[in-house]
Design a protein around this motif. Structure first.
Motif, PDB file in Angstrom:
ATOM      1  N   THR A  32      12.818   5.609  -4.410  1.00  0.00           N
ATOM      2  CA  THR A  32      12.669   4.449  -5.295  1.00  0.00           C
ATOM      3  C   THR A  32      11.648   3.475  -4.721  1.00  0.00           C
ATOM      4  O   THR A  32      10.753   2.997  -5.424  1.00  0.00           O
ATOM      5  CB  THR A  32      14.032   3.742  -5.509  1.00  0.00           C
ATOM      6  OG1 THR A  32      14.918   4.661  -6.140  1.00  0.00           O
ATOM      7  CG2 THR A  32      13.880   2.489  -6.353  1.00  0.00           C
ATOM      8  N   LEU A  33      11.774   3.165  -3.426  1.00  0.00           N
ATOM      9  CA  LEU A  33      10.805   2.281  -2.767  1.00  0.00           C
ATOM     10  C   LEU A  33       9.398   2.876  -2.811  1.00  0.00           C
ATOM     11  O   LEU A  33       8.421   2.188  -3.110  1.00  0.00           O
ATOM     12  CB  LEU A  33      11.198   2.048  -1.308  1.00  0.00           C
ATOM     13  CG  LEU A  33      12.378   1.137  -1.050  1.00  0.00           C
ATOM     14  CD1 LEU A  33      12.775   1.205   0.419  1.00  0.00           C
ATOM     15  CD2 LEU A  33      12.048  -0.285  -1.460  1.00  0.00           C
ATOM     16  N   SER A  34       9.307   4.143  -2.503  1.00  0.00           N
ATOM     17  CA  SER A  34       8.017   4.811  -2.446  1.00  0.00           C
ATOM     18  C   SER A  34       7.308   4.830  -3.794  1.00  0.00           C
ATOM     19  O   SER A  34       6.089   4.726  -3.864  1.00  0.00           O
ATOM     20  CB  SER A  34       8.214   6.247  -1.929  1.00  0.00           C
ATOM     21  OG  SER A  34       6.980   6.877  -1.757  1.00  0.00           O
ATOM     22  N   LYS A  62       4.229   1.919 -10.220  1.00  0.00           N
ATOM     23  CA  LYS A  62       4.577   1.425 -11.544  1.00  0.00           C
ATOM     24  C   LYS A  62       3.749   0.214 -11.970  1.00  0.00           C
ATOM     25  O   LYS A  62       3.670  -0.079 -13.149  1.00  0.00           O
ATOM     26  CB  LYS A  62       6.064   1.095 -11.605  1.00  0.00           C
ATOM     27  CG  LYS A  62       6.931   2.334 -11.479  1.00  0.00           C
ATOM     28  CD  LYS A  62       8.397   2.003 -11.565  1.00  0.00           C
ATOM     29  CE  LYS A  62       9.202   3.285 -11.453  1.00  0.00           C
ATOM     30  NZ  LYS A  62      10.631   3.038 -11.530  1.00  0.00           N
ATOM     31  N   THR A  63       3.152  -0.492 -11.014  1.00  0.00           N
ATOM     32  CA  THR A  63       2.392  -1.685 -11.387  1.00  0.00           C
ATOM     33  C   THR A  63       1.043  -1.334 -12.002  1.00  0.00           C
ATOM     34  O   THR A  63       0.526  -2.078 -12.824  1.00  0.00           O
ATOM     35  CB  THR A  63       2.157  -2.606 -10.179  1.00  0.00           C
ATOM     36  OG1 THR A  63       1.294  -1.942  -9.250  1.00  0.00           O
ATOM     37  CG2 THR A  63       3.470  -3.009  -9.530  1.00  0.00           C
ATOM     38  N   ALA A  86      -4.300   5.614  -7.274  1.00  0.00           N
ATOM     39  CA  ALA A  86      -3.585   6.471  -6.320  1.00  0.00           C
ATOM     40  C   ALA A  86      -4.368   6.646  -5.020  1.00  0.00           C
ATOM     41  O   ALA A  86      -3.783   6.637  -3.932  1.00  0.00           O
ATOM     42  CB  ALA A  86      -3.287   7.827  -6.959  1.00  0.00           C
ATOM     43  N   LYS A  87      -5.673   6.797  -5.112  1.00  0.00           N
ATOM     44  CA  LYS A  87      -6.482   6.986  -3.896  1.00  0.00           C
ATOM     45  C   LYS A  87      -6.397   5.755  -3.003  1.00  0.00           C
ATOM     46  O   LYS A  87      -6.200   5.881  -1.787  1.00  0.00           O
ATOM     47  CB  LYS A  87      -7.933   7.296  -4.251  1.00  0.00           C
ATOM     48  CG  LYS A  87      -8.811   7.504  -3.021  1.00  0.00           C
ATOM     49  CD  LYS A  87     -10.191   7.981  -3.372  1.00  0.00           C
ATOM     50  CE  LYS A  87     -11.035   6.860  -3.884  1.00  0.00           C
ATOM     51  NZ  LYS A  87     -12.452   7.234  -4.051  1.00  0.00           N
ATOM     52  N   THR A  88      -6.493   4.569  -3.584  1.00  0.00           N
ATOM     53  CA  THR A  88      -6.415   3.337  -2.799  1.00  0.00           C
ATOM     54  C   THR A  88      -5.051   3.212  -2.133  1.00  0.00           C
ATOM     55  O   THR A  88      -4.962   2.858  -0.957  1.00  0.00           O
ATOM     56  CB  THR A  88      -6.702   2.118  -3.687  1.00  0.00           C
ATOM     57  OG1 THR A  88      -8.009   2.268  -4.257  1.00  0.00           O
ATOM     58  CG2 THR A  88      -6.635   0.820  -2.905  1.00  0.00           C
ATOM     59  N   ARG A  89      -3.992   3.522  -2.873  1.00  0.00           N
ATOM     60  CA  ARG A  89      -2.647   3.475  -2.280  1.00  0.00           C
ATOM     61  C   ARG A  89      -2.530   4.433  -1.102  1.00  0.00           C
ATOM     62  O   ARG A  89      -1.936   4.097  -0.076  1.00  0.00           O
ATOM     63  CB  ARG A  89      -1.581   3.796  -3.333  1.00  0.00           C
ATOM     64  CG  ARG A  89      -1.282   2.655  -4.283  1.00  0.00           C
ATOM     65  CD  ARG A  89      -0.015   2.883  -5.090  1.00  0.00           C
ATOM     66  NE  ARG A  89       0.019   4.160  -5.778  1.00  0.00           N
ATOM     67  CZ  ARG A  89      -0.508   4.386  -6.981  1.00  0.00           C
ATOM     68  NH1 ARG A  89      -1.109   3.422  -7.632  1.00  0.00           N
ATOM     69  NH2 ARG A  89      -0.425   5.572  -7.530  1.00  0.00           N
TER      70      ARG A  89
END
Length: 114
Positions: A31-33, A38-39, A44-47
């Motif tokens: 859930t944390l991951s 969701k924002t 995805a690459k930056t994360r």
């Protein structure tokens, strides 16, 4: 050095074992991951690049193997990964300076009590 792909497979298997013993723990982690996804503010690459920098600063081999594979999957270049790692190195050095200042403060506090 590690065989990172093999290590990742072994790690995922062991985490699966933990999930069987304590499913709420693993579900909570998932859930944390997944919360940041969701924002939609970061791609995805930056994360994954951020995750790699954090993996280095927290010295987590499991995080390194998982997020390296994901960063590459998301199209991160070697140069982008190196830049993210440069940020991690700078922050580790910065943290050492901040905590060095805390030591100097502690020295002063102890000397003033003498």
């Amino acid at each position: 050095m590690l065989n990172w792909p093999d290590y990742r497979k072994e790690l995922v298997s062991r985490i699966g074992d933990i999930g069987k013993l304590s499913p709420d723990t693993v579900a909570g982690y998932q859930t944390l991951s997944n919360a940041a996804k969701k924002t939609g503010k970061l791609d995805a690459k930056t994360r994954e690049l951020i995750a790699l920098a954090v993996a280095v600063t927290t010295r987590c081999d499991g995080c390194i193997t998982v997020h390296t594979a994901e960063a590459l999957k998301q199209g991160a270049s070697h140069e982008e990964i190196a830049e993210a790692l440069g940020v991690a190195v700078a922050l580790n050095a910065g943290a050492a300076l901040v905590y060095s200042a805390r030591v100097i403060d502690a020295v002063g506090a102890y000397e003033s009590k003498s």
